[in-house]
Enzyme design. Sequence first.
Site, PDB file in Angstrom:
ATOM      1  N   LYS A   1       0.875  -1.191   0.000  1.00 24.42           N
ATOM      2  CA  LYS A   1       0.000   0.000   0.000  1.00 24.42           C
ATOM      3  C   LYS A   1       0.906   1.234   0.000  1.00 24.42           C
ATOM      4  CE  LYS A   1      -4.343   1.297   2.258  1.00 24.42           C
ATOM      5  NZ  LYS A   1      -5.157   1.591   1.096  1.00 24.42           N
TER       6      LYS A   1
HETATM    7  N1  PMP Z   1      -7.361  -2.259  -3.172  1.00 27.93           N
HETATM    8  C1  PMP Z   1      -6.874  -1.031  -2.999  1.00 27.93           C
HETATM    9  C2  PMP Z   1      -6.126  -0.372  -4.106  1.00 27.93           C
HETATM   10  C3  PMP Z   1      -7.090  -0.352  -1.778  1.00 27.93           C
HETATM   11  O1  PMP Z   1      -6.606   0.875  -1.582  1.00 27.93           O
HETATM   12  C4  PMP Z   1      -7.839  -0.998  -0.761  1.00 27.93           C
HETATM   13  C5  PMP Z   1      -8.119  -0.282   0.533  1.00 27.93           C
HETATM   14  N2  PMP Z   1      -7.112  -0.481   1.473  1.00 27.93           N
HETATM   15  C6  PMP Z   1      -8.303  -2.301  -0.990  1.00 27.93           C
HETATM   16  C7  PMP Z   1      -8.049  -2.898  -2.218  1.00 27.93           C
HETATM   17  C8  PMP Z   1      -9.034  -3.061   0.070  1.00 27.93           C
HETATM   18  O2  PMP Z   1      -8.126  -3.461   1.080  1.00 27.93           O
HETATM   19  P1  PMP Z   1      -8.604  -3.685   2.569  1.00 27.93           P
HETATM   20  O3  PMP Z   1      -9.742  -4.616   2.514  1.00 27.93           O
HETATM   21  O4  PMP Z   1      -7.439  -4.270   3.267  1.00 27.93           O
HETATM   22  O5  PMP Z   1      -9.002  -2.363   3.112  1.00 27.93           O
END
Ligand code: PMP
Length: 315
Positions: free
Chosen positions: A157
């Site tokens: 991320k």
């Molecule tokens: N894909 C992206 C590009 C994101 O930014 C997020 C949000 N964090 C997600 C998927 C979903 O991830 P999570 O379920 O861990 O929040």
Amino acid sequence: MALPNYAFFKGKIVPYSEAKVGVMTHTLHYGTGVFGGIRGYWNEDEEQLFVFRPDDHFRRFLDSAGLLCMEFRYSESDLTRILFELLRVENFRTNCYIRPLAYFSDEIIGVRLHDLNPEIAIISIPFGSYVDDEEGLHITVSSWRRIDDNMIPARGKITGAYVNSAFAKTDAQRSGFGEALVLNQNGHISEGSAENFFMIRRGVAVTPPVTDNILEGITRRTIITLLRDELRLEVVERPIDRTEIYLAEEAFLCGTGVQIAAIAKIDHRRIGTGKMGAITGRLRKLYFDVVCGRVSKYIDWCSPVYQRAGAAGKK
Ligand code: PMP
């Protein structure tokens, strides 16, 4: 959007107004940061704030930081402990969003990942919905492609990588859509601008594999478990063609921010009936019960911030 009252910054909790960086800060110029997005859910009956899967979120956060050669003395449980201190100081009695950020604090010129000083900051704010139309989004397949693992790894991320998401989201919204779905370099569905994707086709739940340039979402993992173990559905992780989604019975986006948002239309084509499907509806209800700490089987995913009811000093 309200500003936080406090921040964890340079090793301690300080008033938010003191959590400032200089304009030369490395990460501000080169996008060399990583972040997280975690939710806290206020359970009114129990007068408790439950943070959803904090250790899993901080594990991914530290893994993402590792991709950028950042080393910290904190473990995921240290970061959870610090977060809970911050939330107790904020004293939330409402749903909240938590944003940890790891950045290079060096005020220097020179693009690289090594020989730099990483720092962690954490803030939290009260938070409701991330998108307006959670029960029936109209989205589009973006003309922007998802960054490839050999460009900027989507499984991390990474702050700079969100320029890719921002291009897709802005163009989608300026064209009147609620969200963008982005294809990878091979033309397969990867994910939304900040969400993972699922579709139901011929009664099977299908989601792109982690090798299709997606963030390895905690919500995605949660939903795979709930679909298999509670809704008794077959779940398959495999590449998805663009036109398969036009033929899906149901589709939805998921993520910490968006939670579970039903997709009603993609590129002006109705998905299923054009309304939230039955499986998505059941899953959403179950998901909200789980994250709010109302399902004992999954209570280990929900970490209570305040001392238990009846205990002295409960906030
Ligand atoms: N894909 C992206 C590009 C994101 O930014 C997020 C949000 N964090 C997600 C998927 C979903 O991830 P999570 O379920 O861990 O929040």
